[in-house]
Design an enzyme around this catalytic site. Structure first.
Site, PDB file in Angstrom:
ATOM      1  N   CYS A 202       8.805   2.699   2.705  1.00  0.00           N
ATOM      2  CA  CYS A 202      10.369   1.550   2.745  1.00  0.00           C
ATOM      3  C   CYS A 202      11.967   1.894   3.544  1.00  0.00           C
ATOM      4  O   CYS A 202      12.727   1.043   4.396  1.00  0.00           O
ATOM      5  CB  CYS A 202      10.455   0.048   2.356  1.00  0.00           C
ATOM      6  SG  CYS A 202      11.192   1.012   0.841  1.00  0.00           S
TER       7      CYS A 202
ATOM      8  N   GLU B 263      -5.208  -4.527  -1.677  1.00  0.00           N
ATOM      9  CA  GLU B 263      -6.435  -3.518  -1.804  1.00  0.00           C
ATOM     10  C   GLU B 263      -6.522  -2.280  -1.024  1.00  0.00           C
ATOM     11  O   GLU B 263      -7.447  -1.821  -0.882  1.00  0.00           O
ATOM     12  CB  GLU B 263      -6.952  -5.286  -1.078  1.00  0.00           C
ATOM     13  CG  GLU B 263      -6.799  -5.723   0.640  1.00  0.00           C
ATOM     14  CD  GLU B 263      -5.475  -6.281   0.502  1.00  0.00           C
ATOM     15  OE1 GLU B 263      -4.205  -5.549  -0.496  1.00  0.00           O
ATOM     16  OE2 GLU B 263      -5.261  -7.014   1.303  1.00  0.00           O
TER      17      GLU B 263
ATOM     18  N   GLU C 291       9.805  -3.564  13.166  1.00  0.00           N
ATOM     19  CA  GLU C 291       9.090  -2.091  11.837  1.00  0.00           C
ATOM     20  C   GLU C 291       7.925  -1.796  12.591  1.00  0.00           C
ATOM     21  O   GLU C 291       6.576  -2.057  12.740  1.00  0.00           O
ATOM     22  CB  GLU C 291       9.406  -3.453  10.770  1.00  0.00           C
ATOM     23  CG  GLU C 291       8.464  -1.784   9.584  1.00  0.00           C
ATOM     24  CD  GLU C 291       8.414  -2.340   8.529  1.00  0.00           C
ATOM     25  OE1 GLU C 291       7.119  -3.197   8.502  1.00  0.00           O
ATOM     26  OE2 GLU C 291       8.821  -1.735   7.612  1.00  0.00           O
TER      27      GLU C 291
ATOM     28  N   PHE D  69       0.910  -1.638   0.352  1.00  0.00           N
ATOM     29  CA  PHE D  69      -0.517  -0.071   0.121  1.00  0.00           C
ATOM     30  C   PHE D  69       0.659   1.036  -0.430  1.00  0.00           C
ATOM     31  O   PHE D  69       0.562   2.095  -0.431  1.00  0.00           O
ATOM     32  CB  PHE D  69      -0.947  -0.218   1.565  1.00  0.00           C
ATOM     33  CG  PHE D  69      -0.300   0.456   2.400  1.00  0.00           C
ATOM     34  CD1 PHE D  69      -0.346   1.842   2.853  1.00  0.00           C
ATOM     35  CD2 PHE D  69       0.364  -0.046   3.483  1.00  0.00           C
ATOM     36  CE1 PHE D  69       0.260   2.621   4.453  1.00  0.00           C
ATOM     37  CE2 PHE D  69       0.897  -0.048   4.694  1.00  0.00           C
ATOM     38  CZ  PHE D  69       1.007   1.005   4.746  1.00  0.00           C
TER      39      PHE D  69
ATOM     40  N   LYS E 179      -1.478  -7.706  -9.249  1.00  0.00           N
ATOM     41  CA  LYS E 179      -2.549  -7.236  -8.103  1.00  0.00           C
ATOM     42  C   LYS E 179      -1.791  -6.506  -7.220  1.00  0.00           C
ATOM     43  O   LYS E 179      -1.531  -6.078  -6.029  1.00  0.00           O
ATOM     44  CB  LYS E 179      -2.486  -8.470  -7.162  1.00  0.00           C
ATOM     45  CG  LYS E 179      -3.794  -8.387  -6.532  1.00  0.00           C
ATOM     46  CD  LYS E 179      -3.696  -9.306  -5.142  1.00  0.00           C
ATOM     47  CE  LYS E 179      -2.929  -8.882  -4.033  1.00  0.00           C
ATOM     48  NZ  LYS E 179      -4.041  -7.430  -3.236  1.00  0.00           N
TER      49      LYS E 179
HETATM   50  P1  NAD Z   1       1.612  -6.624   3.259  1.00  0.00           P
HETATM   51  O1  NAD Z   1       2.352  -7.570   3.056  1.00  0.00           O
HETATM   52  O2  NAD Z   1       0.662  -6.507   4.119  1.00  0.00           O
HETATM   53  O3  NAD Z   1       0.505  -6.848   1.803  1.00  0.00           O
HETATM   54  C1  NAD Z   1       1.694  -6.838   0.748  1.00  0.00           C
HETATM   55  C2  NAD Z   1       0.851  -7.403  -0.674  1.00  0.00           C
HETATM   56  O4  NAD Z   1       0.325  -9.067  -0.397  1.00  0.00           O
HETATM   57  C3  NAD Z   1      -0.714  -6.894  -0.962  1.00  0.00           C
HETATM   58  O5  NAD Z   1      -1.202  -6.743  -2.348  1.00  0.00           O
HETATM   59  C4  NAD Z   1      -1.301  -8.327   0.359  1.00  0.00           C
HETATM   60  O6  NAD Z   1      -3.187  -8.468  -0.446  1.00  0.00           O
HETATM   61  C5  NAD Z   1      -1.053  -9.431  -0.385  1.00  0.00           C
HETATM   62  N1  NAD Z   1      -0.778 -10.223   1.033  1.00  0.00           N
HETATM   63  C6  NAD Z   1      -1.222 -10.500   2.160  1.00  0.00           C
HETATM   64  N2  NAD Z   1      -0.611 -12.061   2.846  1.00  0.00           N
HETATM   65  C7  NAD Z   1      -0.781 -12.513   1.474  1.00  0.00           C
HETATM   66  C8  NAD Z   1      -0.326 -14.111   0.903  1.00  0.00           C
HETATM   67  N3  NAD Z   1      -0.644 -14.164   2.749  1.00  0.00           N
HETATM   68  N4  NAD Z   1      -0.012 -14.427   0.214  1.00  0.00           N
HETATM   69  C9  NAD Z   1       0.164 -13.753  -0.202  1.00  0.00           C
HETATM   70  N5  NAD Z   1      -0.635 -12.356  -0.353  1.00  0.00           N
HETATM   71  C10 NAD Z   1      -0.337 -11.892   0.897  1.00  0.00           C
HETATM   72  O7  NAD Z   1       2.108  -5.282   3.333  1.00  0.00           O
HETATM   73  P2  NAD Z   1       1.784  -3.915   2.840  1.00  0.00           P
HETATM   74  O8  NAD Z   1       1.574  -3.223   4.682  1.00  0.00           O
HETATM   75  O9  NAD Z   1       1.008  -3.192   2.091  1.00  0.00           O
HETATM   76  O10 NAD Z   1       3.306  -2.888   2.972  1.00  0.00           O
HETATM   77  C11 NAD Z   1       4.184  -2.529   3.554  1.00  0.00           C
HETATM   78  C12 NAD Z   1       4.722  -3.545   4.315  1.00  0.00           C
HETATM   79  O11 NAD Z   1       6.043  -3.126   2.559  1.00  0.00           O
HETATM   80  C13 NAD Z   1       6.265  -3.043   5.040  1.00  0.00           C
HETATM   81  O12 NAD Z   1       7.145  -3.876   5.587  1.00  0.00           O
HETATM   82  C14 NAD Z   1       7.149  -1.880   4.159  1.00  0.00           C
HETATM   83  O13 NAD Z   1       8.481  -1.561   4.753  1.00  0.00           O
HETATM   84  C15 NAD Z   1       7.263  -2.579   3.305  1.00  0.00           C
HETATM   85  N6  NAD Z   1       7.863  -2.279   1.859  1.00  0.00           N
HETATM   86  C16 NAD Z   1       9.361  -2.816   1.601  1.00  0.00           C
HETATM   87  C17 NAD Z   1      10.158  -1.984   0.347  1.00  0.00           C
HETATM   88  C18 NAD Z   1      10.867  -2.929   0.027  1.00  0.00           C
HETATM   89  O14 NAD Z   1      11.923  -2.144  -0.616  1.00  0.00           O
HETATM   90  N7  NAD Z   1      11.945  -3.628   0.716  1.00  0.00           N
HETATM   91  C19 NAD Z   1       9.920  -1.266  -0.761  1.00  0.00           C
HETATM   92  C20 NAD Z   1       8.198  -0.883  -0.470  1.00  0.00           C
HETATM   93  C21 NAD Z   1       7.673  -1.780   0.901  1.00  0.00           C
END
Ligand code: NAD
Length: 493
Positions: free
Chosen positions: A283, A178, A390, A151, A175
Site C-alpha cells: 500500500c 482468503e 491503483e 492479502f 478474518k
Molecule cells: P480486498 O478489499 O479485496 O479484501 C480485503 C479483505 O476484505 C479480505 O479479507 C476480503 O475477504 C474482505 N472483503 C472483500 N469484500 C468484502 C465485503 N464486501 N465486505 C466485507 N469484507 C470484504 O483487498 P485486498 O486485495 O486483499 O488488499 C489489497 C488492497 O489493500 C489494496 O487496495 C491496498 O492498497 C490496500 N491496503 C491498504 C493499506 C493501507 O494502509 N492503506 C495496507 C495494506 C493494503
C-alpha cells in the site's frame, strides 16, 4: 507447507469448518495449491463473536501487566519462528524472502510496542477543573473487536491492531485474507501456545460472507479493516448502521517527486525498491514518479528504465535467489494479473508511451505463476486512467511538471492520499512538501515512508475511512473508552 485444510480457532478450540466449501490457497509463483481455506458461514463468525464476548469479562478484569505477559511470550515465539513465518509468507503471497522477513520484523515491533500498555493506557486527571471538583479520564476496554485483513501483508497488518486490542483488555476475532491465510493460522497456533485464555483471540477463515457477519453483528464493538477503498466505503457505512467504531484503510497511488537537485544515483536505487518491492503490491509502493523540469525528467527516465530492466524476476523460494535483495516475485493471482495486463492496455490506448513492457514474461520452472515484468509508461498526464487507478502491480507511470507547486497540485488532486515522497537536498522544498501535500505519510529522500510501529500509520482522502489510524499510541484510543469522571467531596461536618 503441505496441502492441508486450514481450521478456525474459536474459543480455544480448533474447529473444522468447510460448511460453505473450501477454496485453494495458491503459491502465486507456481499457481499450485498449498492449502485449502474453509469459507466459514455466518454462524461460524457468530460462534467466534460469542466466544470473544464470553471471554471479555475475565480478560478485561485481568491486570494490564498480566495481559502483557502473554504478549511478551508471543514476541519470544515470533522471534524464534521468524524465518519459518517469512517462508510461509513468501509461499502464500509471492514476495521475496527479504520482504517477508521485514514484514515479520514489523509485526514483532508492533507486539513489542503493545507490551508497553501499562504506560500507554494511563488516563488523565484534572485537579480543580471547577471549584473543589476534579475531572478524571479512565481508558477502559470496550468489548469484542473484529479485523478483516488484506492479502498483501497477511501477517503484519493484523499486528497493527490485535496486540493493542488484547493488551488494552478487549477480545478479538480476526478474518484473514482468503488469498493468504496460512501465516495468520500459524500465529493463532502460537497464541494457543502462549496460553491466552480461550476466546480472547479467535480466528475465522473465509471470504466476504464471514466478514459481513462481523460487520453487522451488534456484539462487535469495533472493526479494523484494511483492503481496497471500494470495500472500505461499505465497511464504514455498515459499521455506522450498527454504531460500531470503524477504521478502514484503503487503496493508494503514491507519488515520488524528483527535484532538479536530487542525488540521482541513490534516488534511482531507492525508487526501484519502492516501485517493485512486493511486485508493486505494497500500500506504500510508489507507482507514479513526478519529475520537476525537462532535464531531470530525461536523466531520471533514462536511469530508471535502465535499472528497471535489471530487476530480477523469479520465484522467491528458488534457493538461487533467496538472498537477493532486489528480487521481484509474482503478483497474487491470475485475476490480479489479468487486471494489471488490462490496465497496461488502457495506458497504451489512452496515448501514454509504453517505454518498458513487462507483459509476456516467462520465469523458468514457474509456468503456472503470475509474473509480470517491470513496466514503465512515460508521457503520462494526470487525467489518464493509468494515473488515476491503483493498479497494484509493477507498473510505474512517469509524469513531468515545471515546478514543485505543480507537483504538489497533482498529488493533492488525486483521489488517494496514502503516502508521497520528495527527493531533494533543499530544506525549503522539503518543508513546503511536508506541509502542503494532502497525504498521511510523507517521505523526504525515503521512498517508502512507512512509519515505525510506535507512530500512526494511515493516509488521507479516499485512502482512509477513519478518524483513528493504525498502530502505536494512536490506536490505543480506538481500543479504549475514555470514560470521564467528575467528582467532588464535601468536608466532614
Ligand atoms: P480486498 O478489499 O479485496 O479484501 C480485503 C479483505 O476484505 C479480505 O479479507 C476480503 O475477504 C474482505 N472483503 C472483500 N469484500 C468484502 C465485503 N464486501 N465486505 C466485507 N469484507 C470484504 O483487498 P485486498 O486485495 O486483499 O488488499 C489489497 C488492497 O489493500 C489494496 O487496495 C491496498 O492498497 C490496500 N491496503 C491498504 C493499506 C493501507 O494502509 N492503506 C495496507 C495494506 C493494503
Amino acid at each position: 507447507m503441505s496441502k492441508a485444510d486450514l481450521n478456525n480457532y474459536i474459543g480455544g478450540e480448533w474447529t473444522c469448518s468447510g460448511t460453505q466449501g473450501y477454496c485453494d490457497v495458491e503459491n502465486p509463483s507456481t499457481g499450485q495449491a498449498v492449502a485449502r481455506v474453509p469459507l466459514s458461514s455466518p454462524e461460524e463468525a457468530e460462534q467466534a463473536v460469542a466466544a470473544a464476548k464470553a471471554a471479555f469479562p475475565e480478560w478485561s478484569a485481568t491486570p494490564v501487566s498480566r495481559r502483557c505477559d502473554f504478549l511478551f511470550k508471543l514476541t519470544d515465539l515470533l522471534r524464534g519462528k521468524a524465518e519459518e513465518l517469512a517462508r510461509l509468507i513468501s509461499e502464500e503471497n509471492g514476495k521475496s524472502l527479504p520482504d517477508s522477513r521485514a514484514e515479520v520484523k514489523r509485526a514483532l515491533e508492533n507486539a513489542e510496542v503493545a507490551c508497553g500498555m501499562p504506560l500507554h493506557q494511563q488516563g488523565d486527571k484534572l485537579i480543580n477543573g471547577a471549584a473543589g471538583i476534579d475531572g478524571e479520564v479512565l481508558r477502559l476496554p470496550v468489548g469484542v473487536f473484529g479485523m478483516i485483513a488484506p492479502f498483501n501483508f497477511p501477517l503484519m497488518v493484523p499486528f497493527w491492531f490485535f496486540p493493542y486490542a488484547l493488551a488494552t483488555g478487549n477480545t478479538y476475532v480476526i478474518k484473514p485474507s482468503e488469498q493468504a491465510p496460512c501465516s495468520m493460522q500459524r500465529v493463532a497456533e502460537m497464541i494457543e501456545e502462549c496460553g491466552f485464555p480461550p476466546g480472547v483471540f479467535n480466528l475465522v477463515h473465509g471470504d466476504r460472507v464471514a466478514a459481513e457477519r462481523l460487520l453487522e453483528h451488534r456484539d462487535v464493538q469495533g472493526i479494523s479493516f484494511v483492503g481496497t477503498s471500494r470495500v472500505c466505503r461499505t465497511v464504514a457505512v455498515r459499521s455506522a448502521e450498527t454504531n460500531k467504531r470503524c477504521q478502514a484503510l484503503g487503496s493508494a497511488k503514491n507519488h515520488l517527486v524528483v527535484m532538479p537537485d536530487a542525488k540521482i544515483d541513490p534516488v534511482i536505487r531507492n525508487m526501484i525498491s519502492s516501485c517493485y518491492g512486493c511486485a508493486g503490491q505494497r500500500c506504500m509502493a510508489s507507482s507514479a514518479i513526478i519529475c520537476v523540469g525537462d532535464e531531470v525528467c530525461q536523466t531520471v527516465t533514462d536511469a530508471f528504465l535502465k535499472a528497471s530492466r535489471g530487476v530480477r524476476v523469479a520465484s522467491p523460494l528458488d534457493p538461487e535467489v533467496a538472498s537477493e535483495s532486489m528480487l521481484m516475485g509474482p503478483v497474487i493471482s491470475a485475476k490480479a494479473k489479468r487486471f494489471i495486463l488490462d490496465m497496461i492496455q488502457v495506458g497504451v490506448d489512452e496515448g501514454a508511451t509504453l517505454a518498458l513492457d513487462g507483459r509476456g514474461l516467462e520465469v523458468e520452472g514457474c509456468q503456472g505463476g503470475h509474473f509480470i515484468g517491470p513496466t514503465v509508461f512515460t508521457d503520462v498526464k494526470p487525467g489518464m486512467k493509468i494515473h488515476q487507478t491503483e493498479i497494484f502491480g509493477p507498473v510505474v507511470v512517469i509524469l513531468k511538471v515545471a515546478t514543485l507547486d505543480e507537483a504538489i497540485q497533482v498529488i493533492n488532486d488525486h483521489q488517494y492520499g496514502n503516502g508521497a515522497s520528495i527527493y531533494t537536498q533543499n530544506g525549503h522544498y522539503a518543508r513546503e512538501f511536508k506541509l502542503r501535500t494532502r497525504v498521511g505519510m510523507v517521505g523526504v529522500n525515503v521512498g517508502i515512508p512507512a512509519p515505525v510501529a510506535s507512530l500512526p500509520f494511515g493516509g488521507m482522502k479516499d485512502s482512509i475511512f477513519a478518524d483513528v489510524k493504525a498502530q502505536g499510541k494512536a490506536v490505543v484510543q480506538f481500543f479504549t473508552e475514555p470514560k470521564v469522571i467528575t467528582e467532588r467531596y464535601w468536608p466532614e461536618d
